[in-house]
Design an enzyme around this catalytic site. Structure first.
Site, PDB file in Angstrom:
ATOM      1  N   ASP A 137       0.858  -1.163   0.000  1.00 25.54           N
ATOM      2  CA  ASP A 137       0.000   0.000   0.000  1.00 25.54           C
ATOM      3  C   ASP A 137       0.903   1.223   0.000  1.00 25.54           C
ATOM      4  OD1 ASP A 137      -1.668   1.512   2.669  1.00 25.54           O
ATOM      5  OD2 ASP A 137       0.348   0.748   2.834  1.00 25.54           O
ATOM      6  N   GLN A 168     -14.191   3.804   2.048  1.00 23.99           N
ATOM      7  CA  GLN A 168     -15.191   3.562   1.008  1.00 23.99           C
ATOM      8  C   GLN A 168     -15.670   4.873   0.377  1.00 23.99           C
ATOM      9  OE1 GLN A 168     -15.281   1.073   3.318  1.00 23.99           O
ATOM     10  NE2 GLN A 168     -15.400  -0.708   1.954  1.00 23.99           N
TER      11      GLN A 168
HETATM   12  N1  LIG Z   1      -9.313  12.580   6.421  1.00 23.58           N
HETATM   13  C1  LIG Z   1      -9.709  12.554   5.166  1.00 23.58           C
HETATM   14  N2  LIG Z   1     -10.798  13.256   4.804  1.00 23.58           N
HETATM   15  C2  LIG Z   1     -11.216  13.235   3.532  1.00 23.58           C
HETATM   16  N3  LIG Z   1     -10.631  12.562   2.556  1.00 23.58           N
HETATM   17  C3  LIG Z   1      -9.542  11.850   2.842  1.00 23.58           C
HETATM   18  C4  LIG Z   1      -9.018  11.805   4.167  1.00 23.58           C
HETATM   19  N4  LIG Z   1      -7.935  11.004   4.163  1.00 23.58           N
HETATM   20  C5  LIG Z   1      -7.787  10.573   2.914  1.00 23.58           C
HETATM   21  N5  LIG Z   1      -8.741  11.059   2.108  1.00 23.58           N
HETATM   22  C6  LIG Z   1      -8.940  10.788   0.676  1.00 23.58           C
HETATM   23  O1  LIG Z   1      -9.332   9.446   0.502  1.00 23.58           O
HETATM   24  C7  LIG Z   1      -8.426   8.776  -0.342  1.00 23.58           C
HETATM   25  C8  LIG Z   1      -8.314   7.346   0.068  1.00 23.58           C
HETATM   26  O2  LIG Z   1      -7.719   7.221   1.339  1.00 23.58           O
HETATM   27  P1  LIG Z   1      -7.284   5.794   1.919  1.00 23.58           P
HETATM   28  O3  LIG Z   1      -6.775   5.977   3.291  1.00 23.58           O
HETATM   29  O4  LIG Z   1      -8.328   4.804   1.645  1.00 23.58           O
HETATM   30  O5  LIG Z   1      -6.118   5.382   0.983  1.00 23.58           O
HETATM   31  P2  LIG Z   1      -4.653   5.923   1.015  1.00 23.58           P
HETATM   32  O6  LIG Z   1      -4.227   5.993   2.434  1.00 23.58           O
HETATM   33  O7  LIG Z   1      -4.574   7.134   0.177  1.00 23.58           O
HETATM   34  O8  LIG Z   1      -3.879   4.867   0.247  1.00 23.58           O
HETATM   35  P3  LIG Z   1      -3.136   3.612   0.840  1.00 23.58           P
HETATM   36  O9  LIG Z   1      -4.132   2.530   0.629  1.00 23.58           O
HETATM   37  O10 LIG Z   1      -1.951   3.563  -0.019  1.00 23.58           O
HETATM   38  O11 LIG Z   1      -2.795   3.828   2.276  1.00 23.58           O
HETATM   39  C9  LIG Z   1      -7.153   9.559  -0.200  1.00 23.58           C
HETATM   40  O12 LIG Z   1      -6.360   9.409  -1.305  1.00 23.58           O
HETATM   41  C10 LIG Z   1      -7.672  10.984  -0.085  1.00 23.58           C
HETATM   42  O13 LIG Z   1      -7.981  11.506  -1.363  1.00 23.58           O
HETATM   43 MG   LIG Z   2      -3.256   3.626   4.118  1.00 23.89          MG
END
Ligand SMILES: Nc1ncnc2c1ncn2[C@@H]1O[C@H](COP(=O)(O)OP(=O)(O)OP(=O)(O)O)[C@@H](O)[C@H]1O
Ligand SMILES: [Mg+2]
Ligand SMILES: [K+]
Length: 714
Positions: free
Chosen positions: A329, A402
């Protein structure tokens, strides 16, 4: 909480990189990787204890040797002779040496288990009576750590030991985890994000955190670590069971051969004594590998522990040796996982202060590192904090992997229309705006693109009020790729492993980070289900898949992968789901894990080859000796020119026992692994261990015979 944020900012920057760049394989680990002959002596009592037939039954080959030892001892008592006594003693020694191999392998974890036990005892927990988010003062009681239950909340302050495993639900702290990792540089643990897990027995160095306990009593991480390093939880892997079955079958075949040999021998006028028959049997059955098999498995786990990886199953270690694809990830694994808001980009016609305010409002209750960094940045834009109630009733929408967005709904008692503020991934917030009848102007897409192609994460900010739904601007989040990762991925490629980055982030950001890190491929906008589906798809194609991750959103994928390595910095959900935990939280640790897995498979293969080749040579010592009296022609088979039939058999049995001890260091250390093709490796091992196994006994038995010939009556 908000007041602490700026100094946290400083902490995070100074401490995190150090913690994540920790070199692998250093430190206090007791026995280290080297074999110390003293261990043979200290493990001896344990080897004797293992002679109990109930324990021996787990190893069919050695159990047969033990029964044989008992039978020859009996016959030595009934009709004593030097030969019978010598064989009896050396057969017992054969069994003891086999047990010694296992005892030495197990003993190496014991010292480490001792130091872990120390970290566990005597902690007093400050349990909170009725805790909820944002509560300033909460009554507490002092209870022993062992009395903690799941879902208890405890507070831990600077200088105190964390009483149990759990997730930080409030605050941020520097934590000294040296009790479990052996590394003295402190690490940051904070609520909300993917760095929330804390381990009982580690110490808080600064600040104050509230921890929700996740472990059941007696089943803490340290408890499991102790069981693991002591080998108490070790189960045989399917491969080991299969090999054991093969060895047991070989043993039965040889028993049948020897039972049938006696009538033939009697017919030929050369009836054999029980002692000779048992000696022949033990020489023929694969005792070398039978003796060392379990030690090889334990040593593999131990080598991982020395590199700060805890493998929950031996099966995972073996699978690591054959891994084809590695999924990682992005946030927290390839990058430091400390995404900080660095810039607000308002759309044309939007006031900067208005964007900052909306961003702040949507993040007031956002406990993720991203959310808190937005509040910090907004403050720098001169926005003051506001008391609850000032803005009407606030209903927060928490972030989820999600929905990919978070925000707040503001409503007023006077019935004026609700104001909704959202921030999140551009695709998610755009969809939300369109659904409410709004438009996303091209300038928004441009800003998103610029930030993404630089490897940053853009968060779109939008509101919905009585003027309708519209985008206000973009927040730029920055994260940093861990150092030296490119070279390590290159190394993985050379080992034939394809690396794929999977992330919840958008494709442009994903591409930029993927290019910077040098992975082979990437999957963007992945939900937890997508990550798992990708693994399943690879597995259906016959591939063995490894996954490294840290977040709760990685947990399903970590559970599905053949090798699921959770970062120790991650959430408890991730650590429970995987079958390995890397205490150093180093995503490229997989290189070492794969090497150790391969080494384990090679060592087992090499010693099996050696063992079987080895036994062949013993025919030439024992068969001529048995029939020399009746078939003088067989004398030609006595190519070693051994002193007498009894000295020949004795020498073969002594060699058979000594070779086990001689190979213990190799079984523990493992055959050296150099990256090369599987067929090259096989050819090399057949040469070294097949041929070596065939030749060595001739030399060894001859040398022993030169000594034992001086024993009178032999
Ligand atoms: N606190 C938050 N509030 C709103 N949107 C967010 C927040 N944190 C992350 N996001 C958005 O949601 C997306 C998905 O986040 P998620 O944590 O699922 O994956 P990630 O951490 O970006 O990726 P990885 O799976 O590599 O850790 C992010 O890329 C960002 O655009
Ligand atoms: Mg993550
Ligand atoms: K043997």
């Amino acid at each position: 909480m908000f007041q602490q944020a700026p100094e946290r900012d400083v902490n995070v920057r100074t401490v995190t990189p150090r913690a994540s760049q920790m070199p692998a394989g250093r430190r206090h680990r007791a026995a280290g990787g080297l074999f110390d002959p003293k261990q043979l002596v200290t493990s001896f009592p344990e080897a004797l204890r293992k002679l109990h037939p109930r324990l021996m039954l787990r190893n069919p080959v050695m159990f047969v040797v033990e029964v044989g030892s008992a039978l020859t001892t009996l016959s030595a008592v009934v009709s004593p002779s030097v030969f019978t006594w010598l064989i009896s003693v050396w057969l017992w020694l054969t069994v003891v040496f086999a047990n010694l191999a296992e005892a030495v392998a197990e003993g190496r974890g014991k010292a480490q288990a001792e130091s872990l036990r120390k970290a566990r005892t005597g902690t007093v927990a400050r349990r909170l009576l009725r805790w909820r988010v944002g509560l300033e003062h909460c009554a507490e009681e002092r209870v022993p750590a062992e009395a903690l239950r799941q879902y208890d909340f405890v507070v831990v302050e600077a200088g105190e030991t964390i009483p149990g495993d759990g997730d930080v639900v409030e605050g941020i702290a520097a934590v000294d985890e040296s009790a479990i990792t052996g590394e003295s540089a402190p690490v940051i643990r904070e609520s909300g994000g993917d760095r929330s897990a804390v381990t009982g027995g580690t110490r808080v160095l600064s600040d104050r955190i509230v921890v929700r306990i996740t472990s059941k009593p007696g089943l803490t991480f340290i408890d499991r670590m102790i069981a693991l390093v002591e080998g108490a939880e070790r189960k045989k892997t399917p491969n080991e069971i299969a090999l054991n079955l093969l060895l047991a079958t070989l043993t039965v075949v040889f028993i049948l051969c020897i039972v049938n040999l006696q009538p033939l021998a009697i017919y030929a006028g050369a009836e054999q004594s029980l002692t000779v028959l048992v000696a022949l049997l033990v020489a023929l059955i694969p005792t070398t590998i039978g003796a060392l098999l379990s030690a090889i498995g334990i040593a593999g786990m131990d080598r991982l522990v020395q590199r700060n990886v805890l493998a929950m199953s031996g099966r995972a270690v073996e699978a690591a040796g054959d891994v084809d694809v590695l999924l990682l990830d992005k946030t927290g694994t390839i990058t430091f996982g400390n995404r900080q808001a660095t810039r607000f980009v308002p759309l044309p016609g939007v006031d900067g202060a208005q964007l900052a305010e909306a961003a702040q409002l949507s993040s007031l209750a956002d406990e993720t590192p991203e959310g808190r960094s937005i509040v910090v940045l907004a403050k720098r834009h001169g926005l003051r904090e506001r008391a609850e109630g000032e803005l009407g009733r606030m209903e927060f929408v928490p972030f989820s992997a999600q929905t990919r967005m978070s925000g707040v709904d503001l409503s007023w008692p006077d019935g004026s229309p609700t104001v909704r503020v959202r921030k999140g991934a551009s695709a998610a917030v755009s969809a939300w705006v369109y659904e409410l009848g709004g438009q996303v102007p091209p300038q928004a897409h441009q800003a998103v693109e610029i930030i993404s192609s630089g490897g940053g994460t853009p968060l779109l900010v939008a509101v919905h009020d009585r003027h309708g739904a519209r985008v206000l601007g973009v927040i730029q989040l920055k994260d940093v790729v861990k150092d030296g990762i490119r070279e390590r991925f290159l190394q993985l490629r050379r080992m034939g492993i394809r690396t794929v980055m999977v992330t919840g982030d958008n494709p442009l950001t994903a591409r930029a980070i993927a290019d910077e890190a040098g992975v082979d491929d990437f999957l963007a906008e992945a939900t937890p289900e997508d990550k798992m589906a990708l693994i399943k798809k690879e597995q259906e194609g016959g591939k063995l898949v490894a996954m490294t991750g840290d977040g709760t959103n990685d947990a399903p994928a970590l559970a599905q992968a053949d090798v699921g390595v959770a970062m120790n910095t991650g959430t408890m959900a991730a650590k429970e789901a995987g079958n390995m935990v890397d205490l150093d939280s180093n995503p490229t640790k997989l290189i070492e894990i794969v090497e150790i897995g391969k080494q384990l498979l090679i060592t087992r293969g090499a010693l099996t080859t050696f063992s079987i080749a080895n036994d062949v040579a013993k025919y030439f010592a024992i068969i001529p000796a048995m029939f020399a009296g009746v078939y003088p022609g067989l004398h030609h088979l006595n190519i070693m020119g051994l002193h007498s039939p009894t000295s020949a058999i004795t020498s073969a049995i002594i060699f058979n026992a000594l070779i086990i001890v001689a190979l213990i260091p190799l079984a523990l250390r493992g055959v050296r692994y150099r990256p090369s093709s599987a067929s090259d490796l096989l050819a090399r091992n057949l040469r070294v261990f097949g041929l070596g196994g065939l030749v060595l006994p001739f030399v060894g038995i001859k040398l022993i015979d030169l000594v034992v010939q001086f024993i009178p009556d032999l």
